[in-house]
Design an enzyme around this catalytic site. Structure first.
Site, PDB file in Angstrom:
ATOM      1  N   ASP A 148     -22.257  27.652   3.065  1.00  0.00           N
ATOM      2  CA  ASP A 148     -21.217  28.476   2.161  1.00  0.00           C
ATOM      3  C   ASP A 148     -21.587  28.837   0.709  1.00  0.00           C
ATOM      4  O   ASP A 148     -22.182  28.132   0.066  1.00  0.00           O
ATOM      5  CB  ASP A 148     -19.672  27.465   2.129  1.00  0.00           C
ATOM      6  CG  ASP A 148     -19.291  27.216   3.340  1.00  0.00           C
ATOM      7  OD1 ASP A 148     -19.614  27.848   4.399  1.00  0.00           O
ATOM      8  OD2 ASP A 148     -18.346  26.090   3.498  1.00  0.00           O
TER       9      ASP A 148
ATOM     10  N   SER B 188     -21.865  16.457  -1.427  1.00  0.00           N
ATOM     11  CA  SER B 188     -22.485  15.246  -1.511  1.00  0.00           C
ATOM     12  C   SER B 188     -23.961  15.283  -2.025  1.00  0.00           C
ATOM     13  O   SER B 188     -24.443  14.486  -2.593  1.00  0.00           O
ATOM     14  CB  SER B 188     -22.332  14.746  -0.111  1.00  0.00           C
ATOM     15  OG  SER B 188     -23.003  15.348   1.156  1.00  0.00           O
TER      16      SER B 188
ATOM     17  N   VAL C  87       1.388   3.715   3.244  1.00  0.00           N
ATOM     18  CA  VAL C  87       1.783   2.867   4.532  1.00  0.00           C
ATOM     19  C   VAL C  87       3.205   2.759   4.610  1.00  0.00           C
ATOM     20  O   VAL C  87       3.653   1.911   3.697  1.00  0.00           O
ATOM     21  CB  VAL C  87       0.973   1.486   4.588  1.00  0.00           C
ATOM     22  CG1 VAL C  87       1.253   0.754   5.815  1.00  0.00           C
ATOM     23  CG2 VAL C  87      -0.548   1.972   4.469  1.00  0.00           C
TER      24      VAL C  87
ATOM     25  N   ARG D 269     -26.418  15.620  10.704  1.00  0.00           N
ATOM     26  CA  ARG D 269     -26.719  15.508   9.251  1.00  0.00           C
ATOM     27  C   ARG D 269     -27.955  16.224   8.619  1.00  0.00           C
ATOM     28  O   ARG D 269     -28.839  16.132   9.386  1.00  0.00           O
ATOM     29  CB  ARG D 269     -26.549  14.105   8.899  1.00  0.00           C
ATOM     30  CG  ARG D 269     -25.308  13.153   9.256  1.00  0.00           C
ATOM     31  CD  ARG D 269     -24.108  13.359   8.494  1.00  0.00           C
ATOM     32  NE  ARG D 269     -24.015  12.941   7.202  1.00  0.00           N
ATOM     33  CZ  ARG D 269     -23.403  13.522   6.274  1.00  0.00           C
ATOM     34  NH1 ARG D 269     -22.189  13.875   6.809  1.00  0.00           N
ATOM     35  NH2 ARG D 269     -23.436  12.868   5.089  1.00  0.00           N
TER      36      ARG D 269
ATOM     37  N   GLY E  91     -23.344  17.042   5.093  1.00  0.00           N
ATOM     38  CA  GLY E  91     -22.843  17.678   6.432  1.00  0.00           C
ATOM     39  C   GLY E  91     -23.050  19.014   6.454  1.00  0.00           C
ATOM     40  O   GLY E  91     -23.416  19.743   7.330  1.00  0.00           O
TER      41      GLY E  91
ATOM     42  N   LYS F  79       1.529  -0.275  13.523  1.00  0.00           N
ATOM     43  CA  LYS F  79       0.295  -0.388  13.975  1.00  0.00           C
ATOM     44  C   LYS F  79      -0.670  -1.214  13.325  1.00  0.00           C
ATOM     45  O   LYS F  79      -1.391  -2.000  14.210  1.00  0.00           O
ATOM     46  CB  LYS F  79      -0.056   1.054  14.021  1.00  0.00           C
ATOM     47  CG  LYS F  79       0.979   2.138  14.375  1.00  0.00           C
ATOM     48  CD  LYS F  79       0.279   3.463  14.572  1.00  0.00           C
ATOM     49  CE  LYS F  79       1.083   4.446  15.605  1.00  0.00           C
ATOM     50  NZ  LYS F  79       2.398   4.688  15.249  1.00  0.00           N
TER      51      LYS F  79
ATOM     52  N   LEU G 297       0.957  -1.216   0.135  1.00  0.00           N
ATOM     53  CA  LEU G 297       0.061  -0.149  -0.141  1.00  0.00           C
ATOM     54  C   LEU G 297       0.902   1.191  -0.105  1.00  0.00           C
ATOM     55  O   LEU G 297       1.747   1.600   0.920  1.00  0.00           O
ATOM     56  CB  LEU G 297      -0.796  -0.068   1.339  1.00  0.00           C
ATOM     57  CG  LEU G 297      -1.753  -1.194   1.282  1.00  0.00           C
ATOM     58  CD1 LEU G 297      -2.716  -1.265   2.741  1.00  0.00           C
ATOM     59  CD2 LEU G 297      -2.883  -1.171  -0.003  1.00  0.00           C
TER      60      LEU G 297
ATOM     61  N   VAL H  72     -15.530  22.451  17.710  1.00  0.00           N
ATOM     62  CA  VAL H  72     -16.206  23.669  17.690  1.00  0.00           C
ATOM     63  C   VAL H  72     -15.649  24.448  16.488  1.00  0.00           C
ATOM     64  O   VAL H  72     -14.497  24.900  16.418  1.00  0.00           O
ATOM     65  CB  VAL H  72     -16.039  24.460  19.033  1.00  0.00           C
ATOM     66  CG1 VAL H  72     -16.610  26.125  18.791  1.00  0.00           C
ATOM     67  CG2 VAL H  72     -16.686  23.869  20.274  1.00  0.00           C
TER      68      VAL H  72
END
Length: 308
Positions: A232, A157, A44, A126, A166, A51, A41, A82
């Site tokens: 936005d 999306s 990685v 959402r 979102g 890990k 990969l 926040v």
DNA sequence: AAGACGTCGCATATGC
DNA sequence: GCACATGCGA
DNA sequence: GTCTT
């Protein structure tokens, strides 16, 4: 691990974890060991390979558990949720004893952070597609009443067909708003006029940033108990509209793929333009495009609709 | 070993 | 008051 | 943290 690195201010480590996670998710077969992951990969390396091995062996990650049992890290992750609070502000407050969102409300906040605290719960919820459609109707109707020539697209999306989003990402352009006007910094106050209007009908409730090219704020649909949503609005010159539309429709992964294809075929693709890049690496003038499909044509790949 | 890793608009801080 | 730096979000 | 130079 990535989120923690980001909140610590190590954004490149965050990217490294994100890339590795993406490569892992995209890999079609089961990964038998950390060593194989590292070999197979891209993204990685040794540390993440180890890990992965630890997780395969024990089902957990000691380093992550350590972080998550560190009160400072727990608070850091909380405060950074926040909007308007990043690694620098969070660290400052943690050092002075802030532990909860309630504590944060007593601190001296800038305007953006005030709004972030005020709608802390709302902003994590959402937005169902049905509500996105209502929002789209309100925005499109108001703007077309202002000036019929403005083009309005809800990107993100939602445009890819997702059942929930979102936030709301609105892209607009106008035939009279050209690169030339942008460079001359002509006062093209389209955004201001749109914001005024949407504020007047009580759709926009708060503002985070309100400029000539970009607005960030808060909206609510006119319904009892409506939830505050992040919205936005971005204005692009007409020459950049379709590259911007492609870019802000995403996904991020799709953008990276297209960008990679572009480079391989001797182009540079951004939200502003698609340009030829000579073998010497010198960038040419932007290629004019009149649709998203034309960008795919230039790249020599079949057009795929946003929902694909 | 050392630097790149996306880039830019806006709000706000900082220094003059 | 202006020019530039920083933090932040995307 | 990973990759490239």
């Amino acid at each position: 691990m990535g989120t923690i690195q980001k909140n610590l201010g190590l954004k490149h480590k965050y990217m490294a974890y994100t890339t590795a996670a993406g490569a892992l998710a995209a890999y079609p077969k089961r990964i038998p060991s950390g060593a194989v992951a590292q070999k197979e990969l891209d993204g990685v390396g040794q540390k993440i390979g180890l890990k992965i091995q630890e997780i395969l062996d024990t089902g957990k990650l000691k380093k992550l558990d350590q972080y998550n049992s560190d009160p400072k890290i727990v608070t850091l992750n909380l405060l950074c949720r926040v909007t308007g609070v990043g690694p620098a502000a969070a660290r400052k407050w943690i050092d002075s004893g802030v532990k909860t969102i309630e504590d944060l409300k007593k601190e001296k906040l800038n305007h953006h952070q005030e709004i972030g605290v005020k709608y802390f719960e709302d902003f994590e919820k959402r937005i169902p597609r049905s509500e996105m459609q209502e929002i789209k109707n309100i925005v499109k109707t108001s703007i077309s009443q202002l000036d019929q020539l403005i083009t309005v697209k809800i990107c993100g999306s939602y445009r890819r067909g997702s059942e929930s989003s979102g936030d709301v990402d609105v892209l607009i352009t106008h035939p009279k708003f050209t690169n030339e006007k942008k460079e001359q910094k002509d006062t093209f106050d389209l955004i201001k006029r749109i914001v005024d209007r949407l504020e007047k009908i009580k759709f926009l409730t708060d503002h985070l940033a309100n400029g000539t090219q970009q607005y960030m704020g808060v909206c609510k649909i006119p319904k009892e108990g409506a939830i505050a949503r992040r919205i936005d609005i971005k204005l692009f010159p007409k020459e950049s509209f379709y590259t911007a539309l492609l870019h802000f429709t995403g996904s991020g992964e799709h953008n990276r793929q297209l960008s990679c294809i572009a480079i391989n075929k001797g182009f540079k693709l951004s939200e502003f333009s698609i340009t030829p890049v000579g073998s010497t690496g010198v960038e040419g003038a932007p290629i004019p495009v009149q649709s998203e499909k034309e960008i795919y044509d230039i790249l020599g790949i079949p057009f795929r609709k946003p929902s694909e």
